[in-house]
Write a protein that holds these residues in place. Structure first.
Motif, PDB file in Angstrom:
ATOM      1  N   ILE A 199      49.906  37.561  37.122  1.00  0.00           N
ATOM      2  CA  ILE A 199      48.613  36.999  36.730  1.00  0.00           C
ATOM      3  C   ILE A 199      47.504  37.961  37.117  1.00  0.00           C
ATOM      4  N   ALA A 200      47.595  38.544  38.308  1.00  0.00           N
ATOM      5  CA  ALA A 200      46.580  39.510  38.763  1.00  0.00           C
ATOM      6  C   ALA A 200      46.502  40.711  37.826  1.00  0.00           C
ATOM      7  N   ALA A 201      47.634  41.143  37.309  1.00  0.00           N
ATOM      8  CA  ALA A 201      47.668  42.311  36.425  1.00  0.00           C
ATOM      9  C   ALA A 201      47.020  42.033  35.075  1.00  0.00           C
ATOM     10  N   ASP A 202      46.915  40.767  34.698  1.00  0.00           N
ATOM     11  CA  ASP A 202      46.311  40.401  33.415  1.00  0.00           C
ATOM     12  C   ASP A 202      44.822  40.130  33.599  1.00  0.00           C
ATOM     13  N   ARG A 203      44.110  41.149  33.999  1.00  0.00           N
ATOM     14  CA  ARG A 203      42.675  41.044  34.293  1.00  0.00           C
ATOM     15  C   ARG A 203      41.878  40.451  33.126  1.00  0.00           C
ATOM     16  N   ALA A 204      42.251  40.784  31.900  1.00  0.00           N
ATOM     17  CA  ALA A 204      41.531  40.290  30.728  1.00  0.00           C
ATOM     18  C   ALA A 204      41.587  38.759  30.642  1.00  0.00           C
ATOM     19  N   ALA A 205      42.611  38.142  31.215  1.00  0.00           N
ATOM     20  CA  ALA A 205      42.747  36.693  31.167  1.00  0.00           C
ATOM     21  C   ALA A 205      41.890  35.996  32.215  1.00  0.00           C
ATOM     22  N   TRP A 206      41.736  36.587  33.412  1.00  0.00           N
ATOM     23  CA  TRP A 206      41.011  35.876  34.467  1.00  0.00           C
ATOM     24  C   TRP A 206      39.591  36.378  34.712  1.00  0.00           C
ATOM     25  N   ALA A 207      39.316  37.645  34.500  1.00  0.00           N
ATOM     26  CA  ALA A 207      37.995  38.192  34.839  1.00  0.00           C
ATOM     27  C   ALA A 207      36.835  37.492  34.121  1.00  0.00           C
ATOM     28  N   PRO A 208      36.952  37.150  32.830  1.00  0.00           N
ATOM     29  CA  PRO A 208      35.825  36.469  32.167  1.00  0.00           C
ATOM     30  C   PRO A 208      35.529  35.077  32.729  1.00  0.00           C
ATOM     31  N   LEU A 209      36.463  34.494  33.457  1.00  0.00           N
ATOM     32  CA  LEU A 209      36.283  33.150  34.010  1.00  0.00           C
ATOM     33  C   LEU A 209      35.504  33.152  35.322  1.00  0.00           C
ATOM     34  N   VAL A 210      35.471  34.285  36.020  1.00  0.00           N
ATOM     35  CA  VAL A 210      34.896  34.352  37.368  1.00  0.00           C
ATOM     36  C   VAL A 210      33.389  34.102  37.336  1.00  0.00           C
ATOM     37  N   ARG A 211      32.952  33.266  38.255  1.00  0.00           N
ATOM     38  CA  ARG A 211      31.526  32.990  38.454  1.00  0.00           C
ATOM     39  C   ARG A 211      31.239  33.166  39.939  1.00  0.00           C
ATOM     40  N   TYR A 212      30.020  33.574  40.253  1.00  0.00           N
ATOM     41  CA  TYR A 212      29.599  33.708  41.641  1.00  0.00           C
ATOM     42  C   TYR A 212      28.467  32.726  41.877  1.00  0.00           C
ATOM     43  N   ASP A 213      28.562  31.975  42.959  1.00  0.00           N
ATOM     44  CA  ASP A 213      27.562  30.958  43.279  1.00  0.00           C
ATOM     45  C   ASP A 213      27.195  31.102  44.749  1.00  0.00           C
ATOM     46  N   ALA A 214      25.952  31.407  45.008  1.00  0.00           N
ATOM     47  CA  ALA A 214      25.502  31.612  46.385  1.00  0.00           C
ATOM     48  C   ALA A 214      25.353  30.301  47.151  1.00  0.00           C
ATOM     49  N   THR A 215      25.312  29.174  46.455  1.00  0.00           N
ATOM     50  CA  THR A 215      25.099  27.898  47.139  1.00  0.00           C
ATOM     51  C   THR A 215      26.390  27.170  47.484  1.00  0.00           C
ATOM     52  N   THR A 216      27.441  27.443  46.753  1.00  0.00           N
ATOM     53  CA  THR A 216      28.717  26.786  47.027  1.00  0.00           C
ATOM     54  C   THR A 216      29.858  27.682  46.573  1.00  0.00           C
ATOM     55  N   ARG A 217      31.015  27.517  47.172  1.00  0.00           N
ATOM     56  CA  ARG A 217      32.171  28.317  46.747  1.00  0.00           C
ATOM     57  C   ARG A 217      32.571  27.910  45.347  1.00  0.00           C
ATOM     58  N   TRP A 218      32.887  28.902  44.521  1.00  0.00           N
ATOM     59  CA  TRP A 218      33.317  28.653  43.145  1.00  0.00           C
ATOM     60  C   TRP A 218      34.830  28.766  43.074  1.00  0.00           C
ATOM     61  N   TYR A 219      35.458  27.860  42.337  1.00  0.00           N
ATOM     62  CA  TYR A 219      36.903  27.924  42.134  1.00  0.00           C
ATOM     63  C   TYR A 219      37.232  27.329  40.773  1.00  0.00           C
ATOM     64  N   HIS A 220      38.345  27.770  40.216  1.00  0.00           N
ATOM     65  CA  HIS A 220      38.775  27.333  38.890  1.00  0.00           C
ATOM     66  C   HIS A 220      40.299  27.252  38.870  1.00  0.00           C
ATOM     67  N   ARG A 221      40.818  26.112  38.450  1.00  0.00           N
ATOM     68  CA  ARG A 221      42.270  25.985  38.347  1.00  0.00           C
ATOM     69  C   ARG A 221      42.709  26.678  37.059  1.00  0.00           C
ATOM     70  N   LEU A 222      43.519  27.730  37.207  1.00  0.00           N
ATOM     71  CA  LEU A 222      44.017  28.484  36.062  1.00  0.00           C
ATOM     72  C   LEU A 222      45.221  27.826  35.409  1.00  0.00           C
ATOM     73  N   ARG A 223      46.053  27.216  36.221  1.00  0.00           N
ATOM     74  CA  ARG A 223      47.318  26.715  35.688  1.00  0.00           C
ATOM     75  C   ARG A 223      47.844  25.596  36.570  1.00  0.00           C
ATOM     76  N   THR A 224      48.366  24.570  35.926  1.00  0.00           N
ATOM     77  CA  THR A 224      49.093  23.506  36.612  1.00  0.00           C
ATOM     78  C   THR A 224      50.423  23.362  35.893  1.00  0.00           C
ATOM     79  N   VAL A 225      51.494  23.493  36.623  1.00  0.00           N
ATOM     80  CA  VAL A 225      52.828  23.372  36.042  1.00  0.00           C
ATOM     81  C   VAL A 225      53.534  22.227  36.756  1.00  0.00           C
TER      82      VAL A 225
END
Length: 182
Positions: A38-64
């Motif tokens: 998953i880390a090697a597929d930068r094109a799949a995850w990089a566009p999803l990343v957000r930075y938030d100075a007020t709270t930690r940002w997180y995104h569930r990529l996959r649930t199996v």
């Protein structure tokens, strides 16, 4: 004399002769490999990343979810989930464990510090940490630049108990201040 491949054909070309593909990795190495792929597929995850100075940002990529029929009698169903997290400088997770889940933490960008009982560990891009249920740590971005990490939990994360900060003999806390995450 003819070879088996000449007589019967290539067995890999006949899907019904291949072993079944597992519903999800079954070993620590398998989950670490999943995180690396998953880390090697930068094109799949990089566009999803957000930075938030007020709270930690997180995104569930996959649930199996657990594959049907894969649990033994008396065992709880187990699947896995994959999370993408960003960390601006100074943000941290708070000291916690992951309940009944094992995990793989992979740093995708930047640098993170993992605070554990034995002292802090610096994790740079590409570093992985594997942990078992009950492993207590705090992850903090002590650097001056943002960081991104990938977290795989098996089974999926259902509980993240928080723990009080430890203090040294001098009374200072060993866990730096940070923004707590759920």
């Amino acid at each position: 004399m003819n070879s088996d491949v000449q007589i019967a054909g290539d067995p890999l070309a006949i899907p019904h002769l291949l072993p079944p593909v597992p519903a999800h990795p079954a070993t620590v190495a398998g989950f670490a490999g999943l995180a690396r792929s998953i880390a090697a597929d930068r094109a799949a995850w990089a566009p999803l990343v957000r930075y938030d100075a007020t709270t930690r940002w997180y995104h569930r990529l996959r649930t199996v979810p657990q594959a049907l029929g894969s649990a033994r009698a008396g065992e709880a169903p187990m699947g896995y989930e994959v999370w993408l997290l960003s960390w601006v400088p100074g943000q941290g997770s708070g000291r916690h464990d992951h309940g009944a889940s094992s995990g793989v933490l992979t740093v995708l960008e930047g640098e993170l510090t993992e605070h554990v009982e034995g002292g802090p560990r610096t994790l740079t891009a590409g570093a992985q940490r594997v942990f078992a249920p009950g492993y207590v740590h705090e992850v903090v971005n002590d650097a001056l630049t943002p960081a991104v990490s990938l977290h795989v939990y098996f089974p999926g994360l259902t509980n993240m108990p928080m723990h009080p900060s430890q203090t040294t003999d001098a009374g200072a806390t060993t866990t730096p201040p940070g923004i707590l995450a759920p």
